[in-house]
Each structure stands twice: as C-alpha cells, then as structure tokens.
Design an enzyme around this catalytic site. Sequence first.
Site, mmCIF file in Angstrom:
data_model
loop_
_atom_site.group_PDB
_atom_site.id
_atom_site.type_symbol
_atom_site.label_atom_id
_atom_site.label_comp_id
_atom_site.label_asym_id
_atom_site.label_seq_id
_atom_site.Cartn_x
_atom_site.Cartn_y
_atom_site.Cartn_z
ATOM 1 N N SER A 146 0.859 -1.195 0.000
ATOM 2 C CA SER A 146 0.000 0.000 0.000
ATOM 3 C C SER A 146 0.895 1.245 0.000
ATOM 4 C CB SER A 146 -0.923 -0.023 1.204
ATOM 5 O OG SER A 146 -0.159 -0.062 2.378
ATOM 6 N N GLY A 199 0.783 5.582 -3.742
ATOM 7 C CA GLY A 199 0.330 6.802 -4.405
ATOM 8 C C GLY A 199 -0.602 6.518 -5.570
ATOM 9 N N ILE A 248 -8.623 -9.824 0.785
ATOM 10 C CA ILE A 248 -9.906 -10.526 0.676
ATOM 11 C C ILE A 248 -11.049 -9.543 0.499
ATOM 12 C CG2 ILE A 248 -11.573 -11.952 1.954
ATOM 13 C CD1 ILE A 248 -9.155 -13.449 3.115
ATOM 14 N N LYS A 287 13.855 -5.441 -9.096
ATOM 15 C CA LYS A 287 13.224 -6.757 -9.141
ATOM 16 C C LYS A 287 11.784 -6.670 -9.658
ATOM 17 C CE LYS A 287 16.580 -9.306 -7.786
ATOM 18 N NZ LYS A 287 17.141 -10.235 -8.779
ATOM 19 N N PRO A 292 7.804 -9.243 -7.648
ATOM 20 C CA PRO A 292 6.581 -8.879 -6.908
ATOM 21 C C PRO A 292 5.476 -8.393 -7.850
ATOM 22 C CG PRO A 292 8.515 -7.928 -5.846
ATOM 23 C CD PRO A 292 8.982 -8.525 -7.142
ATOM 24 N N GLN A 352 5.161 -9.213 -11.086
ATOM 25 C CA GLN A 352 4.656 -10.384 -11.813
ATOM 26 C C GLN A 352 3.615 -11.104 -10.976
ATOM 27 O OE1 GLN A 352 7.645 -13.077 -13.373
ATOM 28 N NE2 GLN A 352 9.168 -11.456 -13.423
ATOM 29 N N CYS A 375 -11.675 26.375 11.836
ATOM 30 C CA CYS A 375 -12.663 25.582 12.578
ATOM 31 C C CYS A 375 -12.344 25.554 14.070
ATOM 32 C CB CYS A 375 -12.785 24.192 11.968
ATOM 33 S SG CYS A 375 -14.400 23.487 12.286
ATOM 34 N N HIS A 417 -13.871 25.398 6.576
ATOM 35 C CA HIS A 417 -12.601 24.799 6.146
ATOM 36 C C HIS A 417 -12.209 25.268 4.744
ATOM 37 C CE1 HIS A 417 -12.162 21.846 9.434
ATOM 38 N NE2 HIS A 417 -13.476 21.874 9.449
ATOM 39 N N GLU A 444 -9.491 25.103 3.398
ATOM 40 C CA GLU A 444 -8.465 24.221 2.798
ATOM 41 C C GLU A 444 -9.050 23.225 1.802
ATOM 42 O OE1 GLU A 444 -9.487 24.118 5.961
ATOM 43 O OE2 GLU A 444 -9.388 22.112 6.824
HETATM 44 N N1 GLN Z 1 -14.621 20.130 17.481
HETATM 45 C C1 GLN Z 1 -15.119 21.333 16.934
HETATM 46 C C2 GLN Z 1 -16.595 21.238 16.561
HETATM 47 O O1 GLN Z 1 -17.128 20.163 16.444
HETATM 48 C C3 GLN Z 1 -14.313 21.762 15.719
HETATM 49 C C4 GLN Z 1 -14.484 20.871 14.547
HETATM 50 C C5 GLN Z 1 -13.415 21.002 13.516
HETATM 51 O O2 GLN Z 1 -12.375 21.604 13.758
HETATM 52 N N2 GLN Z 1 -13.606 20.400 12.355
HETATM 53 O O3 GLN Z 1 -17.241 22.228 16.345
#
Ligand code: GLN
Length: 533
Positions: A12, A15, A148, A187, A190, A192, A381, A507, A509
Amino acid sequence: MKYIFVTGGVVSSLGKGLAAASLGTLLELRGLKVVLQKLDPYLNVDPGTMNPFQHGEVYVLADGAETDLDLGHYERFTNCVLTRANNLTSGQVYETVLAKERRGDYLGKTVQVIPHITDEIKARIREVGVNSGADVVITEIGGTTGDIEGLPFLEAIRQFILEAGTGNAIIMHVTLVPFIKAAGELKTKPTQQSIAKLREIGLQPQVLICRTEMPLDEDVRQKLSLFCNVPLDAVVEAGDVDHTIYEAPLNLREEGLDSTVCRLLNLQTKEPNLTDWKRFVQRVISPKKRVRIAIVGKYIELQDAYKSIYESLTHAGAANDCGIDMVLVDAEDIEIEGAEKYLQGVAGVLVPGGFGDRGVEGKIKAARYARESRTPFLGLCLGMQVATIEFARNACGLESANSTEFDPNTKNPVIAILEEQKDVTDKGGSMRLGTWQTKFLEGSHAHQVYGKTEASERHRHRYEFNMKYRQILEEKGFVISGTSPDGNLVELVELKNHPWYLACQYHPEFQSKPNAPHPLFKAFITASLANEE
Ligand code: GLN
C-alpha cells in the site's frame, strides 16, 4: 464513455490516488471531461468516523460528504465536480443491498455477493459516469490486490469491463519495482506476482505504473511487458517526485502515459497544454523567498492528517512566489513548555481543526502568542474556536471561558453546541456538513481578503460561537466579520488591533487549487511575508 480502473499491487502507500489524479490532469488538459471516483473496501459507511491515525484527513465535499483524502487530490488536480457518489465503500454497498432486501426488492431470491453486491457496485460506477457527463471515468480501487475484502470490487470490475467491450475500459495497475541493494538490481517478481493474482480472477491490466527508486532500464521494461502481458509502451516508470507531488503529471507525461491511455481507449484528442501547470511547479520548486509558518496541531507527526492544509499553503506560497517552511508544532509541547519556545521567529501561526480536548490548551496558548506578538494568525474551525476562547479569557477577563465540548460545565461557554446538534446522538455524517454561505461585514478585513461580500465554504463542526458573548468580546476589539446570511451563526472572526488575525468556522483548505489558491491562505502568506520583512 470510457472507463479506467486503477488498482494497486505489492504494497500500500504507492500513491495510487496521486497516479489516478495525475492521469486526470493530463486527460483534462487534452480537452477531455474527466471524473474520478474512489471505491474503498472497508465496511465503514464513510471515513467520517475514523480518526486521523487510522485514515489521515477526512476530506469534505461541497454536498457535505465526508470522504477519503484521495478525493482531495482529485479536486486539486482536476476540475471535476465530486459528490458523495464519488466515494463508495463496502459499507455503503451492503447498506443499500440490505435495505433493498428488507423492502423485498429481490422478490424472494437468495441475496449474494455475486450478483447482488457486484451489481450494486457496477450500478454506482455507471451512475457516476452518467451523472457527470464525463468522457472518461477514472475509478480507483482502495487497498492492494490479494486483499480478501477487495474481491467483490475486482469481480465487479471484471464484469464491468466485459460489458463495456474492448477499447472502452482498461485497468491501470500501480505497482512497486523494488531495488535490491545487495544484488544491485531492480526486481520485477513482486509485480509479476501481483499481476498473476489479478489474472487468477480474470483481470488483465493494460497499463503498469511502476513505482521505483531507480530508473527502469530497457531490460526491466521488456521483462515487465513480457511477464505481465502489457504492451511495452504501457510500462510506465514513476519515480519519486523530486520536490512536489505536482510534478507527478509532468513525469507521467514524459513517459507518454496519456498518449498510451488514449491509444488503448481509442480517444482522439489534441496534445495536452501543460504551460500553466509547469509554471506552477516551477514556482513551487524555485521560489524567490521563503517564509516560516507554524502549524500547531495534535496530529503533526502524521503525514496525512492535515493534507489539504499543507497543500493550500503550498498553493498560497506559489502565488506569493515564496516557499513555505512548515514548522510542525505539537500543541501538547506548547502546553508544557509555553508558546514562545516553539513559535518565536515564525512568520505566521496556523491552528487547524480538531476534535476532543487533547492539545486544546496548547492551541489556546498559540492563539494568545499570535495575538500578543502581532504575528499573522489563521484559525480553521477548531482554530477559530480556540481563538475565541483565548480572547474571552485573556482580553475580556472571562477566566473560565471554554467550549462546552471540552468543559460541559464551564461558567462561560463562549463556544457551545449548535442548536440543531443538541439532540443528535449518532456520530456518522451528523455534523453541520458541507457548503454554507457566509456573508462578510462591509469594510472588514475578511471583505478585503475575499474581494466580495459573500462566499460559499465547506463546513464540518458541531459547536459554534455563542452569540450571548458577542457584545462583551466586540467591546474589546473582537470583530465578527462573517456570519450566515441570516446573521445568526458566526462564520469568521478577526481582531481590530492586529495586522492579520483571521479565524473561520469553516474549512477553506478544501477549496484551494494549484493555480487558484484560496484567498484566505493567499492573504495569510502575504501578511506573513510582510511580517518577516
Ligand atoms: N470540534 C469542533 C466542533 O465540532 C471543531 C471541529 C473542527 O475543527 N472540524 O465544532
């Protein structure tokens, strides 16, 4: 519609997700519409209930699905729109089939793995293709051949490929070609054997992605081609990237992966235009400046727990022509030894999300340090919640201020459970999840950063800012600069007398891309750079 199934062999962590996403990038840049999907063989309905030690980050989609972090790669590497249908687990398959059985949909038949489970899997693959209107559906199968629990998925794929017909569906197998130092050789055995394992169940890969630490010489390629029954040009070398994961599509392009795939699937397209992608990679590899950013979390020893945050910082760095030196700080170390020791000299402080009280006091200290030392601060958050607790305690004199998540009996619950969450007892998929609108205060720092008055952002939380404390905090220079459109729920806060201190309940991100960095991250890095100068 064409289908590419991505399987993994030998070990595993090769990537596979990145390989699938990189192929997505190349096909998209050839002008094809691509969609990616992940099939996970575990029984959890989704990874939302798994902790980061088990599973790394939980990636949240616009529709609120809590998904595998590979979906983060898919969204960052392509423009495809993902929904909860794009991450299927055995748990979901069984849940659906058992519900049908209880409803009597199978009309008295014996319900079995073949055909009922496999039919359900095939239907879900087809559904993703049809709903997206894509030219190419790339489906990654989690786990490693020989597991499995992966067998029903592989059997479903065998049937699917047969039904799709030659030239319409292929398997791309990601494998390891280890270098044995004592023998001085790469090698192929693995690989194959993992191909033999697939052939045993009727699957023949058409493309091999060979993860290797050494270049594959002609002999090795010939051998892999011969023993694995794969055309020579479909034996693809995939060495470790030198600097950044964003090099992966470029390296695979060098190996001609996209041309081979298009040939195998009879896809006629233009050559891909990689100019923008290359420019981004170049900026990541050789930036003009560098900046030190501290990330204060409790899973910093895990590579994958804050994946999207690290990626967003990289995107924001490139946009500022600046490399990011990430200083990973364990919040519990700050609890014991104080913030100064770990944060002095960093240009910016980021406190990510989290659950449970371990490390929270350290994060609160980090927020205090950033506020008092006027260091740029980005709270995400839980990071926004600790910023609130810190300000209430140390700027407003509410000494016992806390979140009811950490101290249910606190005298000053500045962060409290969302009204809608009060009666929720199930843990799976039950938080406030997915996209919600945020309205920014005119003239606020947030408004300036976003350059607009509203934004859609993704959420995953149970607790929120307690409006009862609004006035007390605002009198001391705390600004609620983002709220839900009805004004009831706090989405973003900032500080009046600070060069750059923003913290959001959502979030950001999950919405940053290489050439489209998220405005909050981008502005945070700009401010951190200014702080360093
Ligand atoms: N624990 C916090 C909440 O539930 C923040 C959650 C988080 O950071 N995703 O509000």
